[in-house]
Write a protein that holds these residues in place. Structure first.
Motif, PDB file in Angstrom:
ATOM      1  N   TRP A  51       0.901  -1.143   0.032  1.00  0.00           N
ATOM      2  CA  TRP A  51      -0.097  -0.070   0.104  1.00  0.00           C
ATOM      3  C   TRP A  51       0.969   1.342   0.039  1.00  0.00           C
ATOM      4  N   GLY A  52       2.060   1.376   0.811  1.00  0.00           N
ATOM      5  CA  GLY A  52       2.707   2.619   0.807  1.00  0.00           C
ATOM      6  C   GLY A  52       3.328   2.913  -0.608  1.00  0.00           C
ATOM      7  N   GLN A  53       3.919   1.839  -1.370  1.00  0.00           N
ATOM      8  CA  GLN A  53       4.468   2.096  -2.527  1.00  0.00           C
ATOM      9  C   GLN A  53       3.296   2.340  -3.573  1.00  0.00           C
ATOM     10  N   ALA A  54       2.147   1.554  -3.673  1.00  0.00           N
ATOM     11  CA  ALA A  54       1.195   1.700  -4.584  1.00  0.00           C
ATOM     12  C   ALA A  54       0.324   3.347  -4.489  1.00  0.00           C
ATOM     13  N   SER A  55       0.402   3.612  -3.033  1.00  0.00           N
ATOM     14  CA  SER A  55      -0.275   4.902  -3.024  1.00  0.00           C
ATOM     15  C   SER A  55       0.747   6.280  -3.320  1.00  0.00           C
ATOM     16  N   SER A  56       1.847   5.799  -3.109  1.00  0.00           N
ATOM     17  CA  SER A  56       2.858   6.856  -3.366  1.00  0.00           C
ATOM     18  C   SER A  56       3.294   7.076  -4.996  1.00  0.00           C
ATOM     19  N   TRP A  57       2.940   6.019  -5.968  1.00  0.00           N
ATOM     20  CA  TRP A  57       3.193   5.726  -7.289  1.00  0.00           C
ATOM     21  C   TRP A  57       1.945   5.194  -7.910  1.00  0.00           C
ATOM     22  N   PRO A  58       0.917   5.599  -7.728  1.00  0.00           N
ATOM     23  CA  PRO A  58      -0.260   4.883  -8.455  1.00  0.00           C
ATOM     24  C   PRO A  58      -0.061   4.428  -9.872  1.00  0.00           C
ATOM     25  N   SER A  59       0.600   5.363 -10.639  1.00  0.00           N
ATOM     26  CA  SER A  59       0.626   4.960 -12.031  1.00  0.00           C
ATOM     27  C   SER A  59       1.740   4.182 -12.326  1.00  0.00           C
ATOM     28  N   HIS A  60       2.454   3.472 -11.464  1.00  0.00           N
ATOM     29  CA  HIS A  60       3.511   2.669 -11.508  1.00  0.00           C
ATOM     30  C   HIS A  60       3.197   1.434 -10.808  1.00  0.00           C
ATOM     31  N   TYR A  61       2.525   1.184  -9.729  1.00  0.00           N
ATOM     32  CA  TYR A  61       2.510   0.084  -8.943  1.00  0.00           C
ATOM     33  C   TYR A  61       0.939  -0.058  -8.716  1.00  0.00           C
ATOM     34  N   ALA A  62       0.481  -1.165  -9.059  1.00  0.00           N
ATOM     35  CA  ALA A  62      -1.158  -1.745  -8.452  1.00  0.00           C
ATOM     36  C   ALA A  62      -0.879  -2.119  -6.981  1.00  0.00           C
ATOM     37  N   HIS A  63      -1.915  -1.669  -6.211  1.00  0.00           N
ATOM     38  CA  HIS A  63      -1.965  -2.143  -4.879  1.00  0.00           C
ATOM     39  C   HIS A  63      -2.190  -3.870  -4.806  1.00  0.00           C
ATOM     40  N   VAL A  64      -1.029  -4.580  -4.333  1.00  0.00           N
ATOM     41  CA  VAL A  64      -1.216  -6.037  -4.523  1.00  0.00           C
ATOM     42  C   VAL A  64      -1.201  -6.507  -3.015  1.00  0.00           C
ATOM     43  N   LEU A  65      -1.678  -7.473  -2.814  1.00  0.00           N
ATOM     44  CA  LEU A  65      -1.753  -8.440  -1.347  1.00  0.00           C
ATOM     45  C   LEU A  65      -1.145  -9.743  -1.559  1.00  0.00           C
ATOM     46  N   LEU A  66      -0.029  -9.929  -0.928  1.00  0.00           N
ATOM     47  CA  LEU A  66       0.651 -11.393  -0.872  1.00  0.00           C
ATOM     48  C   LEU A  66       0.353 -12.016   0.384  1.00  0.00           C
ATOM     49  N   THR A  67       0.169 -13.147   0.121  1.00  0.00           N
ATOM     50  CA  THR A  67      -0.294 -13.971   1.509  1.00  0.00           C
ATOM     51  C   THR A  67       0.558 -15.349   1.337  1.00  0.00           C
ATOM     52  N   HIS A  68       1.531 -15.574   2.416  1.00  0.00           N
ATOM     53  CA  HIS A  68       2.296 -16.882   2.499  1.00  0.00           C
ATOM     54  C   HIS A  68       1.483 -17.777   3.729  1.00  0.00           C
ATOM     55  N   THR A  69       0.463 -18.677   3.264  1.00  0.00           N
ATOM     56  CA  THR A  69       0.077 -19.466   4.239  1.00  0.00           C
ATOM     57  C   THR A  69       0.703 -20.897   4.590  1.00  0.00           C
ATOM     58  N   ARG A  70       0.929 -21.101   5.708  1.00  0.00           N
ATOM     59  CA  ARG A  70       1.756 -22.336   6.226  1.00  0.00           C
ATOM     60  C   ARG A  70       0.577 -23.553   6.055  1.00  0.00           C
ATOM     61  N   LEU A  71       0.858 -24.508   5.048  1.00  0.00           N
ATOM     62  CA  LEU A  71       0.252 -25.536   5.025  1.00  0.00           C
ATOM     63  C   LEU A  71       0.638 -26.653   6.180  1.00  0.00           C
ATOM     64  N   ASP A  72       1.877 -26.974   6.020  1.00  0.00           N
ATOM     65  CA  ASP A  72       2.414 -28.085   7.001  1.00  0.00           C
ATOM     66  C   ASP A  72       3.926 -27.785   7.150  1.00  0.00           C
ATOM     67  N   GLY A  73       4.203 -27.676   8.397  1.00  0.00           N
ATOM     68  CA  GLY A  73       5.779 -27.658   8.410  1.00  0.00           C
ATOM     69  C   GLY A  73       6.477 -26.597   7.698  1.00  0.00           C
ATOM     70  N   THR A  74       7.223 -26.875   6.705  1.00  0.00           N
ATOM     71  CA  THR A  74       7.847 -25.939   5.969  1.00  0.00           C
ATOM     72  C   THR A  74       7.112 -25.647   4.507  1.00  0.00           C
ATOM     73  N   LYS A  75       6.096 -25.986   4.227  1.00  0.00           N
ATOM     74  CA  LYS A  75       5.173 -25.979   3.227  1.00  0.00           C
ATOM     75  C   LYS A  75       4.217 -24.803   3.417  1.00  0.00           C
ATOM     76  N   PHE A  76       4.157 -23.870   2.051  1.00  0.00           N
ATOM     77  CA  PHE A  76       3.328 -23.002   2.068  1.00  0.00           C
ATOM     78  C   PHE A  76       2.640 -22.779   0.646  1.00  0.00           C
ATOM     79  N   SER A  77       1.350 -22.231   0.836  1.00  0.00           N
ATOM     80  CA  SER A  77       0.739 -21.558  -0.379  1.00  0.00           C
ATOM     81  C   SER A  77       1.017 -20.368  -0.536  1.00  0.00           C
TER      82      SER A  77
END
Length: 141
Positions: free
Chosen positions: A16-42
Motif C-alpha cells: 500500500w505505501g508504494q502503490a499509494s505513492s506511485w499509483p501510475s507505476h504500482y498496483a496495490h497488491v496483497l501477498l499471502t504466505h499461508t503455512r500448510l504443513d511444517g515448511t510448506k506454504f501456499s
C-alpha cells in the motif's frame, strides 16, 4: 536460521505505501504466505481493488549448505543471510512468457521486497516491472 526465515516469510503482506505513492507505476497488491504443513506454504498474490488472484503456487522451504531455498514450480530461490535480511535470487532462468526469468528478493522481519523480470536472448527486458521491485510490508493482526 530456518525457524527465523519461516517466521518472517509466513503471513500477509501488502504494498500500500508504494502503490499509494506511485499509483501510475504500482498496483496495490496483497501477498499471502499461508503455512500448510511444517515448511510448506501456499503463496497467493491478488489485486486489492477487485480481489482477483493472479498468481498462486505451493512453495517448500528447506535449509541446505548454509542457504535457505524456496522450492517452487517455476524456479527455486536461494537465500543467504546478510546482516538483518535474507537476500534471494534464482540461479536457473527458465523461459516464462517469452523471457528468461530473473528473480531477486529481500526478506526482512517486517518487509518483503521482490522483483521478477523476463529477459530475451540479447539481455533486453521483455516483461516485469520497469520501475523497480515491489515492496511489501508485513501486516500484523
Amino acid at each position: 536460521m530456518l525457524e527465523e526465515f519461516l517466521e518472517w516469510f509466513e503471513g500477509d503482506f501488502n504494498n500500500w505505501g508504494q502503490a499509494s505513492s506511485w499509483p501510475s507505476h504500482y498496483a496495490h497488491v496483497l501477498l499471502t504466505h499461508t503455512r500448510l504443513d511444517g515448511t510448506k506454504f501456499s503463496s497467493c498474490q491478488r489485486y486489492k481493488h477487485d480481489g482477483r488472484e493472479y498468481r498462486n503456487k505451493d512453495i517448500e522451504i528447506i535449509e541446505r549448505d548454509g542457504e535457505i531455498i524456496a522450492l517452487n514450480p517455476v524456479a527455486d530461490i536461494h537465500f543467504r543471510k546478510e546482516g538483518d535480511a535474507y537476500m534471494g535470487r534464482n540461479y536457473k532462468s527458465p523461459l516464462v512468457n517469452g523471457g528468461y526469468l530473473r528473480s531477486e528478493c529481500i526478506l526482512e522481519k517486517d518487509k518483503y521486497t521482490v522483483i521478477d523480470r523476463g529477459y530475451d536472448d540479447s539481455g533486453k527486458q521483455v516483461w516485469g516491472s520497469e520501475y523497480g521491485p515491489f515492496v511489501f510490508d508485513k501486516e500484523y493482526k
